[in-house]
Design a protein around this motif. Structure first.
Motif, PDB file in Angstrom:
ATOM      1  N   ASP A  45     -10.258 -21.198 -31.269  1.00 23.66           N
ATOM      2  CA  ASP A  45      -8.835 -20.867 -31.375  1.00 23.66           C
ATOM      3  C   ASP A  45      -8.349 -21.034 -32.807  1.00 23.66           C
ATOM      4  OD1 ASP A  45      -8.568 -20.300 -28.723  1.00 23.66           O
ATOM      5  OD2 ASP A  45      -7.185 -21.948 -28.261  1.00 23.66           O
ATOM      6  N   VAL A  46      -7.376 -20.204 -33.178  1.00 21.39           N
ATOM      7  CA  VAL A  46      -6.627 -20.393 -34.418  1.00 21.39           C
ATOM      8  C   VAL A  46      -5.253 -20.931 -34.033  1.00 21.39           C
ATOM      9  CG1 VAL A  46      -5.580 -19.304 -36.430  1.00 21.39           C
ATOM     10  CG2 VAL A  46      -7.837 -18.551 -35.640  1.00 21.39           C
ATOM     11  N   THR A  47      -4.953 -22.125 -34.512  1.00 25.03           N
ATOM     12  CA  THR A  47      -3.668 -22.777 -34.255  1.00 25.03           C
ATOM     13  C   THR A  47      -2.893 -22.833 -35.554  1.00 25.03           C
ATOM     14  OG1 THR A  47      -4.649 -24.126 -32.493  1.00 25.03           O
ATOM     15  CG2 THR A  47      -2.553 -24.869 -33.417  1.00 25.03           C
ATOM     16  N   VAL A  48      -1.648 -22.379 -35.525  1.00 29.82           N
ATOM     17  CA  VAL A  48      -0.848 -22.289 -36.750  1.00 29.82           C
ATOM     18  C   VAL A  48       0.416 -23.121 -36.609  1.00 29.82           C
ATOM     19  CG1 VAL A  48       0.426 -20.755 -38.295  1.00 29.82           C
ATOM     20  CG2 VAL A  48      -1.755 -20.009 -37.322  1.00 29.82           C
ATOM     21  N   LEU A  49       0.705 -23.905 -37.649  1.00 28.57           N
ATOM     22  CA  LEU A  49       1.943 -24.680 -37.727  1.00 28.57           C
ATOM     23  C   LEU A  49       2.922 -23.932 -38.610  1.00 28.57           C
ATOM     24  CD1 LEU A  49      -0.420 -26.759 -37.125  1.00 28.57           C
ATOM     25  CD2 LEU A  49       1.082 -28.499 -38.124  1.00 28.57           C
ATOM     26  N   VAL A  50       4.142 -23.708 -38.106  1.00 31.91           N
ATOM     27  CA  VAL A  50       5.189 -23.050 -38.871  1.00 31.91           C
ATOM     28  C   VAL A  50       6.453 -23.890 -38.793  1.00 31.91           C
ATOM     29  CG1 VAL A  50       4.224 -20.737 -38.473  1.00 31.91           C
ATOM     30  CG2 VAL A  50       5.985 -21.623 -36.925  1.00 31.91           C
ATOM     31  N   GLY A  51       7.383 -23.584 -39.687  1.00 33.53           N
ATOM     32  CA  GLY A  51       8.657 -24.290 -39.699  1.00 33.53           C
ATOM     33  C   GLY A  51       9.242 -24.273 -41.088  1.00 33.53           C
ATOM     34  N   PRO A  52      10.516 -24.640 -41.223  1.00 33.42           N
ATOM     35  CA  PRO A  52      11.168 -24.649 -42.542  1.00 33.42           C
ATOM     36  C   PRO A  52      10.531 -25.671 -43.477  1.00 33.42           C
ATOM     37  CG  PRO A  52      12.768 -24.855 -40.748  1.00 33.42           C
ATOM     38  CD  PRO A  52      11.421 -25.059 -40.147  1.00 33.42           C
ATOM     39  N   ASN A  53      10.850 -25.553 -44.758  1.00 34.16           N
ATOM     40  CA  ASN A  53      10.425 -26.566 -45.723  1.00 34.16           C
ATOM     41  C   ASN A  53      10.932 -27.936 -45.284  1.00 34.16           C
ATOM     42  OD1 ASN A  53       9.211 -24.674 -47.364  1.00 34.16           O
ATOM     43  ND2 ASN A  53      10.969 -24.448 -48.717  1.00 34.16           N
ATOM     44  N   GLY A  54      10.069 -28.937 -45.415  1.00 39.44           N
ATOM     45  CA  GLY A  54      10.457 -30.286 -45.048  1.00 39.44           C
ATOM     46  C   GLY A  54      10.396 -30.588 -43.568  1.00 39.44           C
ATOM     47  N   VAL A 212      -1.403 -24.320 -41.757  1.00 37.96           N
ATOM     48  CA  VAL A 212       0.027 -24.259 -42.039  1.00 37.96           C
ATOM     49  C   VAL A 212       0.290 -22.937 -42.740  1.00 37.96           C
ATOM     50  CG1 VAL A 212       1.904 -25.198 -43.431  1.00 37.96           C
ATOM     51  CG2 VAL A 212       0.399 -26.748 -42.180  1.00 37.96           C
ATOM     52  N   LEU A 213       1.213 -22.148 -42.203  1.00 37.29           N
ATOM     53  CA  LEU A 213       1.605 -20.888 -42.825  1.00 37.29           C
ATOM     54  C   LEU A 213       3.123 -20.814 -42.897  1.00 37.29           C
ATOM     55  CD1 LEU A 213      -0.763 -18.307 -41.031  1.00 37.29           C
ATOM     56  CD2 LEU A 213      -1.003 -19.210 -43.358  1.00 37.29           C
ATOM     57  N   HIS A 214       3.619 -20.225 -43.993  1.00 33.82           N
ATOM     58  CA  HIS A 214       5.057 -19.975 -44.102  1.00 33.82           C
ATOM     59  C   HIS A 214       5.433 -18.612 -43.530  1.00 33.82           C
ATOM     60  CE1 HIS A 214       6.955 -23.336 -46.092  1.00 33.82           C
ATOM     61  NE2 HIS A 214       5.964 -23.413 -46.959  1.00 33.82           N
ATOM     62  N   ASP A 215       4.513 -17.664 -43.627  1.00 39.56           N
ATOM     63  CA  ASP A 215       4.794 -16.294 -43.223  1.00 39.56           C
ATOM     64  C   ASP A 215       4.674 -16.177 -41.701  1.00 39.56           C
ATOM     65  OD1 ASP A 215       4.425 -13.466 -42.604  1.00 39.56           O
ATOM     66  OD2 ASP A 215       4.243 -13.166 -44.768  1.00 39.56           O
ATOM     67  N   LEU A 216       5.792 -15.926 -41.030  1.00 38.65           N
ATOM     68  CA  LEU A 216       5.794 -15.860 -39.575  1.00 38.65           C
ATOM     69  C   LEU A 216       5.001 -14.667 -39.065  1.00 38.65           C
ATOM     70  CD1 LEU A 216       9.527 -16.783 -38.874  1.00 38.65           C
ATOM     71  CD2 LEU A 216       7.523 -18.279 -38.694  1.00 38.65           C
ATOM     72  N   ASP A 217       5.006 -13.567 -39.811  1.00 36.72           N
ATOM     73  CA  ASP A 217       4.250 -12.395 -39.385  1.00 36.72           C
ATOM     74  C   ASP A 217       2.746 -12.660 -39.465  1.00 36.72           C
ATOM     75  OD1 ASP A 217       6.661 -11.197 -39.019  1.00 36.72           O
ATOM     76  OD2 ASP A 217       6.505  -9.817 -40.701  1.00 36.72           O
ATOM     77  N   GLN A 218       2.313 -13.362 -40.502  1.00 36.61           N
ATOM     78  CA  GLN A 218       0.902 -13.737 -40.584  1.00 36.61           C
ATOM     79  C   GLN A 218       0.527 -14.650 -39.430  1.00 36.61           C
ATOM     80  OE1 GLN A 218       0.301 -15.477 -44.456  1.00 36.61           O
ATOM     81  NE2 GLN A 218       0.253 -13.496 -45.504  1.00 36.61           N
ATOM     82  N   ALA A 219       1.395 -15.594 -39.114  1.00 38.72           N
ATOM     83  CA  ALA A 219       1.125 -16.496 -37.996  1.00 38.72           C
ATOM     84  C   ALA A 219       0.996 -15.716 -36.693  1.00 38.72           C
ATOM     85  CB  ALA A 219       2.238 -17.539 -37.892  1.00 38.72           C
ATOM     86  N   ALA A 220       1.914 -14.788 -36.465  1.00 30.55           N
ATOM     87  CA  ALA A 220       1.882 -14.003 -35.233  1.00 30.55           C
ATOM     88  C   ALA A 220       0.632 -13.141 -35.152  1.00 30.55           C
ATOM     89  CB  ALA A 220       3.133 -13.132 -35.136  1.00 30.55           C
ATOM     90  N   ALA A 221       0.138 -12.694 -36.324  1.00 29.03           N
ATOM     91  CA  ALA A 221      -0.996 -11.772 -36.347  1.00 29.03           C
ATOM     92  C   ALA A 221      -2.312 -12.451 -35.984  1.00 29.03           C
ATOM     93  CB  ALA A 221      -1.114 -11.123 -37.732  1.00 29.03           C
ATOM     94  N   ILE A 222      -2.478 -13.730 -36.325  1.00 31.20           N
ATOM     95  CA  ILE A 222      -3.800 -14.344 -36.154  1.00 31.20           C
ATOM     96  C   ILE A 222      -3.836 -15.504 -35.172  1.00 31.20           C
ATOM     97  CG2 ILE A 222      -4.453 -13.721 -38.504  1.00 31.20           C
ATOM     98  CD1 ILE A 222      -4.288 -16.802 -39.082  1.00 31.20           C
TER      99      ILE A 222
END
Length: 287
Positions: A45-54, A212-222
């Motif tokens: 699995d690819v697990t991605v953490l997203v969220g605002p700075n801080g 950890v990714l900032h780009d939500l579209d990249q997160a959704a893609a992978i």
């Protein structure tokens, strides 16, 4: 490499590990910045953490990688091994982390830098590493820097150096790979190639990949699963469609965010609506 040697090298490649973190709380100067977070990284699995700075994304990832000391946490590998009880060398045979802002090494070739990833296998006195050469060659090829192997690392661009440090993590041949904002400094082509590589590592090698990714579209893609953090807390987790909803993203990021399905890929695509976007919408509506 001869055919028999290549077959043996393939057989030595790592199998994915499950890494579970439970009740992770991290404090800086007595103030909690991650609050009772839990997550499991699963093989394949690819697990991605997203969220605002801080929001605590990088702190949580670094804590899972044992680079940040938690105030409290449980870390379990494959359902039975206490990850916090392992020696650093033993833990490094299970988990590798690509951190942000790694330095530019002076006086070393690219191959020298990638060989850093073999340190868990060399023993206290630097004894030989019979699998090391093949592992380094694979890592150089997978990250597209094989032709730079003998070049001095200090002469590389930021994007090239990022790929070299990733190659060092891949040469470590662990079952869990963690990446903290790995697309930083990369141009568009290499961002896409790196995201594809993350997906390949999970799909083809069964590695548990966390990023950890900032780009939500990249997160959704992978991503197979996404963890959305805000103010040090995991506020949602699940598949991209379950987590990346307009209402939840708008509330979390403090700006209007729309979500739609890309007509070409079928994947989610997000759009943050600023003041100028809103003006364009009003003009198109009144014209």
């Amino acid at each position: 490499m001869q055919e028999g040697e290549e077959t043996a090298a393939v057989a030595r490649r790592p199998q994915g590990h499950e890494l579970s973190a439970t009740g992770v709380t991290v404090a800086y100067e007595g103030v909690d910045v991650v609050h009772d977070a839990s997550m499991t990284l699963r093989p394949g699995d690819v697990t991605v953490l997203v969220g605002p700075n801080g929001s605590g994304k990088s702190t949580l990832l670094r804590t899972i990688a044992r680079l940040q000391r938690p105030r409290s946490a449980e870390l379990v590998i494959d359902g039975g091994t206490d990850g916090l009880a392992l020696s650093p060398r033993e833990f490094s045979r299970h988990v590798a982390l690509l951190t942000q802002g790694r330095p530019t090494p002076g006086g070393l070739t690219v191959r020298d830098v990638v060989e850093f990833g073999r340190y868990p296998y060399r023993g206290r006195w630097g004894r030989t590493d019979p699998d090391g050469r093949a592992a380094v060659d694979r890592a150089l090829a997978m990250t597209g820097v094989a032709e730079l192997a003998e070049r001095g690392a200090e002469h590389l661009s930021g994007g090239q150096l990022q790929r070299v440090w990733l190659a060092s993590c891949l040469a470590q041949e662990t079952g869990v790979l963690l990446l903290d904002e790995p697309t930083t400094y990369l141009d568009l082509r290499y961002q896409v190639e790196l995201l594809d590589l993350m997906r390949d590592l999970a799909d083809d090698h069964g590695i548990a990949v966390g990023a950890v990714l900032h780009d939500l579209d990249q997160a959704a893609a992978i991503a197979d699963r996404i963890f959305l953090l805000a103010k040090g807390r995991v506020i949602a987790h699940g598949g991209p469609e379950d987590v990346l909803t307009p209402q939840r993203l708008t509330e979390t990021y403090g700006i209007r965010i729309e979500v739609e399905n890309d007509p070409l890929t079928g994947r989610l695509r997000t759009r943050a609506i600023g003041r100028h976007h809103s003006r364009s919408e009003r003009l198109s509506t009144t014209s």
